[in-house]
Scaffold this motif. Structure first.
Motif, PDB file in Angstrom:
ATOM      1  N   ARG A  10      22.359  32.797 -23.227  1.00 50.92           N
ATOM      2  CA  ARG A  10      22.486  33.640 -22.024  1.00 50.92           C
ATOM      3  C   ARG A  10      23.918  33.559 -21.473  1.00 50.92           C
ATOM      4  O   ARG A  10      24.445  34.538 -20.944  1.00 50.92           O
ATOM      5  CB  ARG A  10      21.476  33.190 -20.965  1.00 50.92           C
ATOM      6  CG  ARG A  10      21.319  34.150 -19.797  1.00 50.92           C
ATOM      7  CD  ARG A  10      20.093  33.802 -18.967  1.00 50.92           C
ATOM      8  NE  ARG A  10      18.868  34.109 -19.669  1.00 50.92           N
ATOM      9  CZ  ARG A  10      18.306  35.309 -19.709  1.00 50.92           C
ATOM     10  NH1 ARG A  10      18.871  36.320 -19.065  1.00 50.92           N
ATOM     11  NH2 ARG A  10      17.178  35.498 -20.371  1.00 50.92           N
ATOM     12  N   LEU A  13      25.877  35.953 -23.464  1.00 51.02           N
ATOM     13  CA  LEU A  13      25.545  37.335 -23.108  1.00 51.02           C
ATOM     14  C   LEU A  13      26.167  37.736 -21.767  1.00 51.02           C
ATOM     15  O   LEU A  13      26.375  38.928 -21.510  1.00 51.02           O
ATOM     16  CB  LEU A  13      24.025  37.506 -23.044  1.00 51.02           C
ATOM     17  CG  LEU A  13      23.275  37.333 -24.371  1.00 51.02           C
ATOM     18  CD1 LEU A  13      21.771  37.450 -24.158  1.00 51.02           C
ATOM     19  CD2 LEU A  13      23.754  38.353 -25.394  1.00 51.02           C
ATOM     20  N   THR A  26      23.587  40.612 -18.353  1.00 50.23           N
ATOM     21  CA  THR A  26      22.687  39.637 -17.734  1.00 50.23           C
ATOM     22  C   THR A  26      22.496  39.939 -16.253  1.00 50.23           C
ATOM     23  O   THR A  26      21.412  39.774 -15.702  1.00 50.23           O
ATOM     24  CB  THR A  26      23.244  38.223 -17.905  1.00 50.23           C
ATOM     25  OG1 THR A  26      24.625  38.199 -17.483  1.00 50.23           O
ATOM     26  CG2 THR A  26      23.170  37.777 -19.348  1.00 50.23           C
ATOM     27  N   VAL A  31      18.835  42.155 -20.399  1.00 45.61           N
ATOM     28  CA  VAL A  31      18.389  41.242 -21.453  1.00 45.61           C
ATOM     29  C   VAL A  31      16.870  41.126 -21.375  1.00 45.61           C
ATOM     30  O   VAL A  31      16.321  40.533 -20.454  1.00 45.61           O
ATOM     31  CB  VAL A  31      19.047  39.857 -21.306  1.00 45.61           C
ATOM     32  CG1 VAL A  31      18.540  38.921 -22.405  1.00 45.61           C
ATOM     33  CG2 VAL A  31      20.562  39.975 -21.359  1.00 45.61           C
ATOM     34  N   VAL A  43      17.969  38.743 -30.104  1.00 36.94           N
ATOM     35  CA  VAL A  43      18.112  39.201 -28.722  1.00 36.94           C
ATOM     36  C   VAL A  43      17.635  40.645 -28.636  1.00 36.94           C
ATOM     37  O   VAL A  43      17.969  41.471 -29.495  1.00 36.94           O
ATOM     38  CB  VAL A  43      19.580  39.124 -28.241  1.00 36.94           C
ATOM     39  CG1 VAL A  43      19.708  39.637 -26.811  1.00 36.94           C
ATOM     40  CG2 VAL A  43      20.102  37.703 -28.345  1.00 36.94           C
ATOM     41  N   VAL A  45      17.707  43.917 -26.085  1.00 40.66           N
ATOM     42  CA  VAL A  45      18.462  44.421 -24.932  1.00 40.66           C
ATOM     43  C   VAL A  45      17.886  45.748 -24.470  1.00 40.66           C
ATOM     44  O   VAL A  45      17.582  46.627 -25.291  1.00 40.66           O
ATOM     45  CB  VAL A  45      19.956  44.599 -25.301  1.00 40.66           C
ATOM     46  CG1 VAL A  45      20.736  45.190 -24.131  1.00 40.66           C
ATOM     47  CG2 VAL A  45      20.571  43.269 -25.717  1.00 40.66           C
ATOM     48  N   THR A  62      27.063  42.610 -28.164  1.00 45.52           N
ATOM     49  CA  THR A  62      26.056  41.563 -27.984  1.00 45.52           C
ATOM     50  C   THR A  62      25.992  40.670 -29.219  1.00 45.52           C
ATOM     51  O   THR A  62      25.979  39.433 -29.121  1.00 45.52           O
ATOM     52  CB  THR A  62      24.680  42.187 -27.713  1.00 45.52           C
ATOM     53  OG1 THR A  62      24.733  42.974 -26.520  1.00 45.52           O
ATOM     54  CG2 THR A  62      23.615  41.112 -27.552  1.00 45.52           C
TER      55      THR A  62
END
Length: 376
Positions: A10, A13, A26, A31, A43, A45, A62
């Motif tokens: 995170r 990101l 974020t 996310v 991940v 998105v 990303t």
């Protein structure tokens, strides 16, 4: 061996921004999920809309951000689309709960410098100058936006080499980005080269929407490419953006100078400040280094002098941009001359003008502040 955790992913990101909004994914609630299987990371998105023109950029950025983490193996990035409720929450987080959008650049706390680029007549290169000034400023790391306020004669998308349409998230409009500059134009909403046949109130509403409905983010500079003359749009801009300053574009010949003077003298009625005059299509630099005054000489200085008298304040001639074929060539191919041929005569002169513009007259640089030390 480094252990990959959701927290570290995170954190990576958080360095990825939505290109249209300019904030970390974020922070925007984009996310959806993070799945970690040993060293492999997946991940998912959220995109704001299904047809998001920046989805490839978001996906690639990303993937790159997560792949840079130490110890990461395979990285998979998949995409989903926000629900209506999620888009509404995003809109409220960016714009607040106000039902009617406000024009951020007209607010007392706005730090955005606003310039309306005006001319008395068409054909003086006003739009080319607007685009090249914007791109030059963006190259310096500034956040720049351009409003194509010439509704009938819109040309900014072509000069920027942009075919991308503006996208809508709830009642917000996301402007396309070219060469690091956000821009909005009626040309992004009409089919092909269809003409726009509107009366004055419709023009006013269009400008109002470009300023209030478009999500510009935190801009350092906003440039408006006004239509030539002193008509409805010029009046609308003065009403909607009373803090906007004028940049007057003219050419060397006397006929153009007289018309440009009228456009500048309008500031007496609208109470707008004139930052200065730009003389375009000045002397042409020949291959042997000599110059030729194709359109005469002295028009820019004449306009600056007359406007200084009319307004009672100093209106400088900011620069003389030579008649340069490269300015036209790179305007036609959508790569402004200030980035495609920075060593050309016109690009150098435009850079000198930008240097003058980005330094505020009311800058504190070099001024004594009169601060003292008080003992308690």
């Amino acid at each position: 061996m480094t252990t990959i955790t959701e927290q570290t992913v995170r954190g990576a990101l958080a360095t990825v921004e939505d290109p249209e909004i300019g904030k970390p994914i974020t922070e925007l609630g984009m996310v959806k999920s993070i799945d970690i299987d040993g060293a492999d990371v997946a991940v998912e998105v959220y995109l704001t809309i299904a047809g998001c023109p920046m989805k490839s950029t978001i996906q690639n950025n990303t993937r790159a951000a997560v792949a840079d983490l130490e110890g990461v193996g395979d990285v998979t990035v998949s995409l989903d689309v926000m629900s209506d409720e999620q888009r509404k929450e995003l809109r409220n987080s960016l714009r607040g709960d106000a039902h009617e959008p406000t024009i951020p650049f007209a607010q007392p706390d706005s730090t955005t410098r606003v310039w309306a680029v005006a001319s008395g007549k068409g054909g003086v290169g006003k739009s080319s100058m607007t685009v090249n000034l914007a791109v030059s400023m963006a190259r310096r790391g500034m956040k720049v936006g351009v409003v194509d306020a010439d509704i009938y004669g819109h040309s900014v998308p072509g000069l920027m080499g942009s075919t991308q349409k503006a996208t809508a998230v709830e009642d917000m409009i996301m402007p396309p980005i070219s060469h690091g500059v956000k821009h909005i134009s009626i040309g992004q909403f009409v089919d092909g080269n269809a003409p726009v046949v509107w009366r004055g109130p419709m023009l006013h509403r269009a400008i109002q929407q470009f300023l209030g409905d478009v999500f510009w983010g935190d801009l350092d500079v906003l440039l408006l490419d006004l239509p030539p003359g002193t008509g409805d749009v010029a009046l609308s801009v003065s009403q909607l953006l009373p803090n906007a300053e004028l940049l007057i574009v003219t050419t060397p010949q006397n006929a153009a100078a007289e018309v440009a003077e009228r456009a500048g003298s309008m500031s007496q009625q609208t109470r707008q400040r004139i930052t200065g005059v730009i003389e375009n299509m000045s002397a042409m630099v020949m291959p042997d280094g000599s110059t030729m005054d194709v359109f005469g000489s002295g028009g820019g200085q004449t306009v600056a002098d007359r406007l200084s008298v009319l307004t009672g304040s100093d209106v400088p001639l900011l620069g003389q941009v030579p008649l340069d074929p490269q300015l036209r060539v790179h305007g036609d191919d959508g790569h402004p001359v200030t980035i495609s041929d920075p060593e050309s005569p016109s690009a150098k002169r435009i850079e000198e003008i930008v240097e003058k513009l980005v330094v505020r007259r009311d800058s504190l640089a070099g001024k004594p502040l009169g601060l003292g030390v008080t003992r308690s």
